[in-house]
Design a protein around this motif. Structure first.
Motif, mmCIF file in Angstrom:
data_model
loop_
_atom_site.group_PDB
_atom_site.id
_atom_site.type_symbol
_atom_site.label_atom_id
_atom_site.label_comp_id
_atom_site.label_asym_id
_atom_site.label_seq_id
_atom_site.Cartn_x
_atom_site.Cartn_y
_atom_site.Cartn_z
ATOM 1 N N ASP A 89 74.978 54.095 33.419
ATOM 2 C CA ASP A 89 73.661 53.463 33.569
ATOM 3 C C ASP A 89 73.030 53.805 34.916
ATOM 4 O O ASP A 89 71.820 54.007 35.011
ATOM 5 C CB ASP A 89 73.741 51.953 33.349
ATOM 6 N N LEU A 90 73.839 53.908 35.979
ATOM 7 C CA LEU A 90 73.325 54.302 37.283
ATOM 8 C C LEU A 90 72.870 55.757 37.244
ATOM 9 O O LEU A 90 71.788 56.091 37.746
ATOM 10 C CB LEU A 90 74.384 54.101 38.368
ATOM 11 N N HIS A 91 73.662 56.618 36.638
ATOM 12 C CA HIS A 91 73.290 58.032 36.516
ATOM 13 C C HIS A 91 71.955 58.159 35.783
ATOM 14 O O HIS A 91 71.058 58.897 36.226
ATOM 15 C CB HIS A 91 74.391 58.806 35.775
ATOM 16 N N ALA A 92 71.804 57.450 34.683
ATOM 17 C CA ALA A 92 70.566 57.514 33.900
ATOM 18 C C ALA A 92 69.374 57.031 34.724
ATOM 19 O O ALA A 92 68.296 57.635 34.683
ATOM 20 C CB ALA A 92 70.702 56.695 32.624
ATOM 21 N N ALA A 93 69.558 55.952 35.477
ATOM 22 C CA ALA A 93 68.467 55.427 36.304
ATOM 23 C C ALA A 93 68.078 56.424 37.396
ATOM 24 O O ALA A 93 66.891 56.626 37.674
ATOM 25 C CB ALA A 93 68.876 54.094 36.922
ATOM 26 N N LEU A 94 69.073 57.068 38.002
ATOM 27 C CA LEU A 94 68.789 58.052 39.045
ATOM 28 C C LEU A 94 68.082 59.280 38.468
ATOM 29 O O LEU A 94 67.172 59.831 39.102
ATOM 30 C CB LEU A 94 70.072 58.457 39.756
ATOM 31 N N VAL A 95 68.470 59.697 37.281
ATOM 32 C CA VAL A 95 67.792 60.829 36.637
ATOM 33 C C VAL A 95 66.348 60.448 36.312
ATOM 34 O O VAL A 95 65.429 61.259 36.504
ATOM 35 C CB VAL A 95 68.560 61.297 35.382
ATOM 36 N N ARG A 96 66.117 59.225 35.849
ATOM 37 C CA ARG A 96 64.738 58.776 35.596
ATOM 38 C C ARG A 96 63.924 58.810 36.885
ATOM 39 O O ARG A 96 62.775 59.272 36.893
ATOM 40 C CB ARG A 96 64.728 57.359 35.001
ATOM 41 N N ASP A 97 64.519 58.334 37.988
ATOM 42 C CA ASP A 97 63.832 58.365 39.286
ATOM 43 C C ASP A 97 63.509 59.800 39.695
ATOM 44 O O ASP A 97 62.412 60.088 40.190
ATOM 45 C CB ASP A 97 64.688 57.713 40.372
ATOM 46 N N LEU A 98 64.470 60.700 39.493
ATOM 47 C CA LEU A 98 64.272 62.105 39.838
ATOM 48 C C LEU A 98 63.128 62.705 39.028
ATOM 49 O O LEU A 98 62.249 63.387 39.574
ATOM 50 C CB LEU A 98 65.570 62.877 39.599
ATOM 51 N N MET A 99 63.126 62.463 37.741
ATOM 52 C CA MET A 99 62.080 63.025 36.890
ATOM 53 C C MET A 99 60.701 62.461 37.260
ATOM 54 O O MET A 99 59.704 63.190 37.267
ATOM 55 C CB MET A 99 62.386 62.768 35.413
ATOM 56 N N GLN A 100 60.653 61.165 37.585
ATOM 57 C CA GLN A 100 59.372 60.577 38.001
ATOM 58 C C GLN A 100 58.901 61.201 39.308
ATOM 59 O O GLN A 100 57.720 61.515 39.473
ATOM 60 C CB GLN A 100 59.482 59.055 38.156
ATOM 61 N N ALA A 101 59.816 61.396 40.241
ATOM 62 C CA ALA A 101 59.449 62.014 41.515
ATOM 63 C C ALA A 101 58.946 63.437 41.303
ATOM 64 O O ALA A 101 58.003 63.873 41.974
ATOM 65 C CB ALA A 101 60.640 61.988 42.466
ATOM 66 N N ARG A 102 59.545 64.165 40.379
ATOM 67 C CA ARG A 102 59.071 65.518 40.088
ATOM 68 C C ARG A 102 57.673 65.501 39.475
ATOM 69 O O ARG A 102 56.836 66.358 39.782
ATOM 70 C CB ARG A 102 60.052 66.240 39.173
#
Length: 106
Positions: free
Chosen positions: A29-42
């Motif tokens: 769940d942490l990995h998924a949240a961090l990937v979502r944050d990364l994609m939003q930042a991109r």
């Protein structure tokens, strides 16, 4: 298609270059949240660039970096055996060269 990963899972190979993989020890769940944050930042980088907003662009780039550090793709390595980091090195110039030359192309 999933990228080719080194046998130890530390790197993925993209066009003959090693890129550090995310820390497999992160909770899903942490990995998924961090990937979502990364994609939003991109997406924020894209939007700030289109708008010509240098302040937003710098903030978005900082957010990408922070997400990649949290994922373990940048910053201190996530493995604990003291092995050298070969992030961004050509595979042929690393100890993974023999393994890579024996792998069928992806």
């Amino acid at each position: 298609m999933k990228p080719l990963a080194t046998p130890d899972g530390r790197y993925i190979v993209v066009r003959g270059r090693l890129w550090r993989a995310a820390n497999p020890g992160l909770a899903p769940d942490l990995h998924a949240a961090l990937v979502r944050d990364l994609m939003q930042a991109r997406r924020d980088i894209r939007d700030a660039g289109r708008a010509g907003d240098a302040v937003r662009l710098a903030a978005a780039r900082a957010a990408v970096h922070a997400a990649k550090v949290a994922l373990g793709e940048r910053g201190p390595v996530w493995w604990t055996d003291g092995a050298q980091d070969f992030n961004r090195h050509l595979v042929k110039n690393t100890p993974y060269a023999g393994w890579f030359s024996a792998e069928p192309p992806p």
